[in-house]
Write an enzyme that holds these catalytic residues in place. Structure first.
Site, PDB file in Angstrom:
ATOM      1  N   PHE A  45       1.482   4.906   0.900  1.00  7.73           N
ATOM      2  CA  PHE A  45       1.034   5.930   1.832  1.00  7.73           C
ATOM      3  C   PHE A  45       1.669   7.268   1.482  1.00  7.73           C
ATOM      4  O   PHE A  45       2.863   7.331   1.153  1.00  7.73           O
ATOM      5  CB  PHE A  45       1.430   5.569   3.261  1.00  7.73           C
ATOM      6  CG  PHE A  45       0.576   4.503   3.894  1.00  7.73           C
ATOM      7  CD1 PHE A  45      -0.489   4.853   4.723  1.00  7.73           C
ATOM      8  CD2 PHE A  45       0.833   3.165   3.666  1.00  7.73           C
ATOM      9  CE1 PHE A  45      -1.271   3.872   5.316  1.00  7.73           C
ATOM     10  CE2 PHE A  45       0.044   2.177   4.251  1.00  7.73           C
ATOM     11  CZ  PHE A  45      -1.011   2.537   5.079  1.00  7.73           C
TER      12      PHE A  45
ATOM     13  N   THR B 262       0.854  -1.184   0.000  1.00  7.58           N
ATOM     14  CA  THR B 262       0.000   0.000   0.000  1.00  7.58           C
ATOM     15  C   THR B 262       0.890   1.234   0.000  1.00  7.58           C
ATOM     16  O   THR B 262       1.828   1.333   0.796  1.00  7.58           O
ATOM     17  CB  THR B 262      -0.920   0.032   1.232  1.00  7.58           C
ATOM     18  OG1 THR B 262      -1.831  -1.070   1.159  1.00  7.58           O
ATOM     19  CG2 THR B 262      -1.725   1.324   1.285  1.00  7.58           C
TER      20      THR B 262
END
Length: 210
Positions: free
Chosen positions: A197, A195
């Site tokens: 960020f 992911t």
């Protein structure tokens, strides 16, 4: 990708000085303690940073804009699930600036209360995205899936409600925080699960902490 700072002086301090500065430095994330967002915050800013859990992504923006937190970490896309559109909308409509980014590896763990065995688990709690990313494992074991608002929140719920017929999919960090046992590790369908960020600040060129 490693964290890429525009001049955000966190990386410019070493040892005790960095620890001192970070101990009063606050980073907001969405979720309960043990969420992947908190893991991203400590990956970027170090284990000494103070993390500020927020119920929603809107509250994450509020925390930084009002000064409750110095920075925020905001998930913007996942290598398996794609773009998080709501967070792009927040970036457009709110007043924070992107000062860095970090690709955080996501590994899912099946957690349960001490004494609970895999064969005792009749249902599995987690965020819908985590459930979807562990589809193969869950299909093999035939557990009922229960969608919740947060991975770490699911782990916390096991403890609060003493759920002995259930398990949660969350991070290993959540397992340690809530004193849960790991029934299975790295249960995601694709091990290349990341992911991205973004690091957010009130200022376009964030001053160093401290």
């Amino acid at each position: 990708m490693e964290l890429t700072y525009q001049p955000d002086g966190v990386g410019f301090f070493d040892g005790a000085e960095k620890s001192r500065r970070m101990s009063s430095f606050k980073v907001a994330f969405q979720g309960e303690p043990g969420a992947y967002g908190e893991g991203a915050a400590t990956a970027v800013f170090g284990q000494d940073v103070q993390t500020v859990p927020c119920l929603t992504f809107d509250k994450v923006f509020d925390a930084v804009e009002t000064g409750l937190a110095d920075r925020a970490v905001l998930p913007i896309e996942n290598s398996l699930a794609g773009t998080i559109h709501h967070n792009y909308d927040l970036l457009l409509n709110r007043n924070l600036h992107i000062v860095g980014e970090h690709d955080f590896p996501v590994h899912h763990f099946l957690l349960a209360l001490p004494g609970v065995k895999l064969e005792d688990v009749k249902r599995v709690l987690s965020h819908p995205m985590a459930l979807a990313q562990c589809d193969d494992f869950l299909t093999r074991h035939g557990a009922v899936r229960e969608a919740t608002y947060d991975t770490a929140g699911s782990a916390k719920r096991l403890v609060e409600e003493n759920l002995r017929d259930a398990a949660a999919i969350a991070s290993s960090r959540a397992g340690k925080i809530y004193n849960l046992n790991v029934l299975a590790s790295n249960i995601e369908d694709d091990q290349k699960n990341f992911t991205r960020f973004l690091v957010l600040s009130r200022e376009p060129e964030a001053p160093p902490p401290g």
